[in-house]
Design a protein around this motif. Structure first.
Motif, PDB file in Angstrom:
ATOM      1  N   UNK A 150      51.396  28.749 -40.374  1.00  0.00           N
ATOM      2  CA  UNK A 150      51.201  29.115 -38.972  1.00  0.00           C
ATOM      3  C   UNK A 150      49.932  29.943 -38.806  1.00  0.00           C
ATOM      4  N   UNK A 151      49.145  29.613 -37.813  1.00  0.00           N
ATOM      5  CA  UNK A 151      47.874  30.299 -37.587  1.00  0.00           C
ATOM      6  C   UNK A 151      46.677  29.531 -38.091  1.00  0.00           C
ATOM      7  N   UNK A 152      46.885  28.596 -39.043  1.00  0.00           N
ATOM      8  CA  UNK A 152      45.775  27.759 -39.508  1.00  0.00           C
ATOM      9  C   UNK A 152      45.258  26.891 -38.366  1.00  0.00           C
ATOM     10  N   UNK A 153      43.961  26.612 -38.404  1.00  0.00           N
ATOM     11  CA  UNK A 153      43.396  25.659 -37.461  1.00  0.00           C
ATOM     12  C   UNK A 153      43.603  24.238 -37.953  1.00  0.00           C
ATOM     13  N   UNK A 154      43.694  23.296 -37.015  1.00  0.00           N
ATOM     14  CA  UNK A 154      43.820  21.876 -37.332  1.00  0.00           C
ATOM     15  C   UNK A 154      42.489  21.205 -36.987  1.00  0.00           C
ATOM     16  N   UNK A 155      41.927  20.492 -37.956  1.00  0.00           N
ATOM     17  CA  UNK A 155      40.601  19.900 -37.818  1.00  0.00           C
ATOM     18  C   UNK A 155      40.652  18.424 -38.206  1.00  0.00           C
ATOM     19  N   UNK A 156      39.656  17.668 -37.747  1.00  0.00           N
ATOM     20  CA  UNK A 156      39.552  16.260 -38.136  1.00  0.00           C
ATOM     21  C   UNK A 156      38.081  15.917 -38.360  1.00  0.00           C
ATOM     22  N   UNK A 157      37.819  15.036 -39.317  1.00  0.00           N
ATOM     23  CA  UNK A 157      36.451  14.598 -39.581  1.00  0.00           C
ATOM     24  C   UNK A 157      36.132  13.356 -38.753  1.00  0.00           C
ATOM     25  N   UNK A 158      34.837  13.169 -38.460  1.00  0.00           N
ATOM     26  CA  UNK A 158      34.365  11.943 -37.822  1.00  0.00           C
ATOM     27  C   UNK A 158      34.840  11.766 -36.392  1.00  0.00           C
ATOM     28  N   UNK A 159      34.814  10.498 -35.949  1.00  0.00           N
ATOM     29  CA  UNK A 159      35.284  10.121 -34.612  1.00  0.00           C
ATOM     30  C   UNK A 159      36.456   9.171 -34.752  1.00  0.00           C
ATOM     31  N   UNK A 160      37.355   9.215 -33.793  1.00  0.00           N
ATOM     32  CA  UNK A 160      38.578   8.422 -33.845  1.00  0.00           C
ATOM     33  C   UNK A 160      38.546   7.273 -32.839  1.00  0.00           C
ATOM     34  N   UNK A 161      39.229   6.200 -33.181  1.00  0.00           N
ATOM     35  CA  UNK A 161      39.415   5.094 -32.246  1.00  0.00           C
ATOM     36  C   UNK A 161      38.578   3.871 -32.521  1.00  0.00           C
ATOM     37  N   UNK A 162      37.587   3.982 -33.394  1.00  0.00           N
ATOM     38  CA  UNK A 162      36.723   2.835 -33.672  1.00  0.00           C
ATOM     39  C   UNK A 162      37.466   1.681 -34.314  1.00  0.00           C
ATOM     40  N   UNK A 163      38.395   1.994 -35.221  1.00  0.00           N
ATOM     41  CA  UNK A 163      39.139   0.931 -35.901  1.00  0.00           C
ATOM     42  C   UNK A 163      39.999   0.148 -34.919  1.00  0.00           C
ATOM     43  N   UNK A 255      42.433  14.546 -41.777  1.00  0.00           N
ATOM     44  CA  UNK A 255      43.085  15.562 -40.960  1.00  0.00           C
ATOM     45  C   UNK A 255      43.375  16.725 -41.888  1.00  0.00           C
ATOM     46  N   UNK A 256      42.888  17.908 -41.535  1.00  0.00           N
ATOM     47  CA  UNK A 256      42.916  19.025 -42.470  1.00  0.00           C
ATOM     48  C   UNK A 256      43.259  20.312 -41.739  1.00  0.00           C
ATOM     49  N   UNK A 257      43.979  21.186 -42.413  1.00  0.00           N
ATOM     50  CA  UNK A 257      44.226  22.519 -41.885  1.00  0.00           C
ATOM     51  C   UNK A 257      43.400  23.519 -42.691  1.00  0.00           C
ATOM     52  N   UNK A 258      42.832  24.483 -41.984  1.00  0.00           N
ATOM     53  CA  UNK A 258      41.961  25.489 -42.580  1.00  0.00           C
ATOM     54  C   UNK A 258      42.358  26.862 -42.043  1.00  0.00           C
ATOM     55  N   UNK A 259      42.148  27.918 -42.830  1.00  0.00           N
ATOM     56  CA  UNK A 259      42.530  29.257 -42.373  1.00  0.00           C
ATOM     57  C   UNK A 259      41.885  29.604 -41.036  1.00  0.00           C
ATOM     58  N   UNK A 260      42.546  30.474 -40.278  1.00  0.00           N
ATOM     59  CA  UNK A 260      42.036  30.877 -38.964  1.00  0.00           C
ATOM     60  C   UNK A 260      40.649  31.491 -39.068  1.00  0.00           C
ATOM     61  N   UNK A 261      40.319  32.066 -40.241  1.00  0.00           N
ATOM     62  CA  UNK A 261      39.026  32.726 -40.431  1.00  0.00           C
ATOM     63  C   UNK A 261      37.901  31.744 -40.797  1.00  0.00           C
ATOM     64  N   UNK A 262      38.240  30.472 -40.980  1.00  0.00           N
ATOM     65  CA  UNK A 262      37.231  29.491 -41.394  1.00  0.00           C
ATOM     66  C   UNK A 262      36.114  29.416 -40.361  1.00  0.00           C
TER      67      UNK A 262
END
Length: 303
Positions: A150-163, A255-262
């Protein structure tokens, strides 16, 4: 539950339960085996004609590339460095043209693109084309689906929907062109991004193969947290609505989670799309309004 009603993950849970103590830790993107001072990462991914590819849409070299890239993407999700691939190749028998060398050429190109090689495999006769790819790599700091807090940020690489956009074009017999065509025929395993994220404190990671919403659910379940994702933050392929982007499978971004301080600056497209919260499951939000989750890909769903 009847066999007909069972989905992919119902079947997997049944298999895991039957194996019991005869199996190691199951359910992640890769198997992780301590080996000396490092960790060996292994995964296997099977691509079947009519399910994962069609020979009237792609060349046989493209089929080989896509099959290998899907498996290599699992290594990216662990932050691993690829070593090589092994391939079991199934092909129709007498009376059909032999396309095995073309498929394996595509496999080899995908492997070389991430610094790996083809190490061996098997060749069998089958009713349709089948490309079963086993990948091997090493990970200094493996990142699993479990580990988000809890508190981690949720991030994603690139752009979605092309496939999904390319798939829709093929389904209407309109071949996608340019970058969209390559997005479908030559998906990129995010090996460099996965290693960078692992080195910069990623707490959990998964590749987007079933669709962002579905794979977010897998990560949330493994980590025992809830994920709140803002649709307006999703980095979408031009012409793709956010909800469609959240459903698009075979994206092979991370799809990756990273600490809030990232706060490190990545040398690739990396977008914060939400946060981890206490509880479980995934909430897609449009503003402050929850939106129904789109269905992810399921091999055993009714066609």
């Amino acid at each position: 539950m009847s066999a007909k009603a069972k989905g992919e993950f119902d079947r997997l849970r049944e298999i895991f339960a039957r194996l019991g103590p005869r199996a190691g830790e199951l359910g992640d993107d890769c198997a992780l085996v301590p080996l000396g001072g490092t960790t060996l990462a292994l995964s296997i991914d099977c691509s079947v004609e009519g399910v994962h590819f069609r020979t009237d849409w792609l060349t046989f070299e493209e089929i080989g590339w896509r099959s290998a890239a899907a498996a290599l993407s699992d290594l990216a999700a662990e932050g691993a460095t690829p070593i090589g691939v092994l391939v079991s190749l199934g092909m129709p028998g007498a009376g059909s043209r032999d396309h095995g060398a073309e498929i394996m050429s595509g496999v080899g190109d995908a492997a070389v693109s991430v610094g790996a090689k083809v190490l061996g495999g098997d060749l069998v006769r089958s009713e349709q084309y089948l490309v079963d790819v086993c990948v091997l790599g090493t990970a200094e700091r493996p990142v699993r689906r479990a580990g988000a807090r809890p508190g981690d940020g949720v991030w994603v690489t690139g752009r979605l929907g092309g496939a999904a956009l390319a798939l829709a074009a093929y389904q209407t017999r309109t071949r996608p062109g340019g970058a969209l065509s390559r997005r479908y025929s030559h998906p990129e395993p995010r090996i460099t991004a996965g290693r960078w994220l692992a080195a910069h404190g990623a707490t959990a990671m998964i590749d987007v193969s079933d669709g962002l919403a579905a794979d977010a659910g897998h990560l949330a379940t493994a980590s025992g947290v809830g994920l709140e994702i803002a649709l307006e933050r999703l980095p979408c392929w031009e012409g793709v609505a956010p909800l469609a982007a959240a459903a698009s499978g075979e994206e092979f971004g991370l799809l990756v989670t990273l600490p809030a301080t990232f706060d490190a600056k990545a040398e690739f497209a990396l977008t914060r799309i939400g946060e981890c919260v206490r509880g479980g499951g995934v909430r897609l939000l449009e503003g402050n309004t929850p939106v129904a989750l789109p269905a992810g890909y399921d091999h055993f769903a009714p066609s």
